[in-house]
Scaffold this motif. Structure first.
Motif, PDB file in Angstrom:
ATOM      1  N   GLY A 150      -1.959  47.863  43.534  1.00 19.28           N
ATOM      2  CA  GLY A 150      -1.736  49.188  42.961  1.00 19.28           C
ATOM      3  C   GLY A 150      -0.488  49.243  42.109  1.00 19.28           C
ATOM      4  N   MET A 151       0.578  48.585  42.575  1.00 19.05           N
ATOM      5  CA  MET A 151       1.812  48.559  41.789  1.00 19.05           C
ATOM      6  C   MET A 151       1.593  47.826  40.465  1.00 19.05           C
ATOM      7  N   ARG A 152       0.888  46.692  40.530  1.00 19.55           N
ATOM      8  CA  ARG A 152       0.606  45.949  39.294  1.00 19.55           C
ATOM      9  C   ARG A 152      -0.245  46.776  38.343  1.00 19.55           C
ATOM     10  N   GLU A 153      -1.251  47.432  38.890  1.00 21.32           N
ATOM     11  CA  GLU A 153      -2.142  48.266  38.067  1.00 21.32           C
ATOM     12  C   GLU A 153      -1.382  49.394  37.391  1.00 21.32           C
ATOM     13  N   ASP A 154      -0.405  49.952  38.094  1.00 23.50           N
ATOM     14  CA  ASP A 154       0.397  51.046  37.548  1.00 23.50           C
ATOM     15  C   ASP A 154       1.552  50.559  36.683  1.00 23.50           C
TER      16      ASP A 154
END
Length: 84
Positions: free
Chosen positions: A63-67
């Motif tokens: 999720g952090m990478r996606e954001d």
């Protein structure tokens, strides 16, 4: 506890050392990751909790990478002190 092996070909520069802290509770075990606020898991057994927190960490990092958020470097230092 389990050990995460890190291989450069497997990680491709995306491996991070992550401390997980486990606590025994009245109903089983809980785990949290101090360097990833909000990343928690709980289950009846330590094995189940270990599997759940491993999955929670993977989802949290994805999720952090996606954001587009940076993955924090580990700042947690865990250890034991023997008290009398």
């Amino acid at each position: 506890m389990d050990t995460i092996s890190r291989s450069q070909t497997k990680c491709r520069g995306r491996c991070h050392e992550i401390h997980r802290l486990f606590e025994q509770t009245a109903t089983g075990y809980s785990a949290h990751v101090p360097d990833l606020p909000g990343c928690v898991a709980a289950a009846a057994t330590l094995a189940e909790t270990t599997d759940l927190i491993r999955h929670a960490i993977a989802l949290h990092l994805a999720g952090m990478r996606e954001d587009g958020e940076p993955i924090p470097e580990a700042r947690t230092i865990a250890g034991y002190i023997v008290a009398a």
